[in-house]
Design an enzyme around this catalytic site. Structure first.
Site, short mmCIF file in Angstrom:
data_model
loop_
_atom_site.label_atom_id
_atom_site.label_comp_id
_atom_site.label_asym_id
_atom_site.label_seq_id
_atom_site.Cartn_x
_atom_site.Cartn_y
_atom_site.Cartn_z
N SER A 181 114.69 194.84 33.64
CA SER A 181 114.91 193.71 32.76
C SER A 181 113.91 193.74 31.61
O SER A 181 112.79 194.20 31.76
CB SER A 181 114.75 192.42 33.56
OG SER A 181 114.82 191.32 32.70
N ASP A 182 114.36 193.22 30.49
CA ASP A 182 113.43 193.03 29.37
C ASP A 182 113.09 191.54 29.30
O ASP A 182 113.37 190.79 30.22
CB ASP A 182 114.03 193.56 28.08
CG ASP A 182 115.38 192.93 27.77
OD1 ASP A 182 115.76 191.99 28.50
OD2 ASP A 182 116.02 193.36 26.82
N LYS A 183 112.54 191.11 28.18
CA LYS A 183 112.09 189.73 28.09
C LYS A 183 113.15 188.79 27.53
O LYS A 183 112.83 187.70 27.10
CB LYS A 183 110.84 189.66 27.21
CG LYS A 183 109.65 190.34 27.82
CD LYS A 183 108.46 190.12 26.94
CE LYS A 183 107.75 191.43 26.74
NZ LYS A 183 106.68 191.36 25.81
#
Length: 188
Positions: A66-68
């Site tokens: 996951s990214d932000k």
């Protein structure tokens, strides 16, 4: 050995391929589309399998990267503010600010429009007022790009009140919703 396997690969009948595809289609239609654990309460949306390969791919997920951008959270995007030709527009508020204002007894602006993906308020460009701005050509080009540079699919009736947008990312849906509210309605 490779040549032997290649030669014998034609022995598998086409009817077997058709039967397997039918089974995969029925599995998706019956089990995935009717799975209550995949139902999303907030948007009143059941799961919708758009490919018959989905049941094969579901068992292959082992890690989630996951990214932000909220992939593991709610993953909602809203259009709050924008910069057009170096000029900042928008006074949208976040959910936290909105809750705090309601507890304090604050009222929302009369010019604000609040819909899914669009939480924007700036009288300088709302309701066609962007035409009176000194950089109205840049505003028009900005809104036009929001309305046509995307991969969003419109669904439903071709009216501004009843159309819904299906997008691969909530970012794109929020930008198209913003364009619609600025008078650049994408419907086809």
């Amino acid at each position: 050995m490779f040549t032997l396997i290649t030669l014998y690969s034609t022995i598998i009948p086409i009817s077997l391929y058709v039967s397997i595809e039918m089974i995969k289609f029925i599995q998706c239609a019956k089990f995935i589309n009717n799975d209550m654990n995949m139902y999303h309460d907030e948007s009143n949306t059941p799961a919708l399998a758009r490919t018959s390969n989905l049941n094969e791919e579901l068992g292959q997920v082992e890690y989630i990267f996951s990214d932000k951008t909220g992939t593991l959270t709610r993953n909602l995007m809203e259009f709050f503010k924008c910069s057009i030709g170096g000029e900042m527009y928008g006074t949208g508020i976040t959910e936290i600010e909105k809750g705090g204002a309601e507890r304090a007894g604050g009222k929302r602006s009369a010019t604000a429009v609040h819909e899914k993906g669009f939480n924007f308020d700036d009288a300088r460009i709302m309701r066609g007022a962007w035409r009176n701005e000194p950089n109205h050509e840049a505003c028009m080009e900005f809104f036009r790009c929001l309305a046509i540079c995307h991969t969003v699919l419109p669904e439903g009736e071709e009216t501004q009140e009843k159309i819904t947008y299906q997008a691969a990312s909530p970012d794109e849906a929020a930008l198209v919703a913003a364009a619609k509210n600025f008078g650049f309605f994408f419907y086809r």
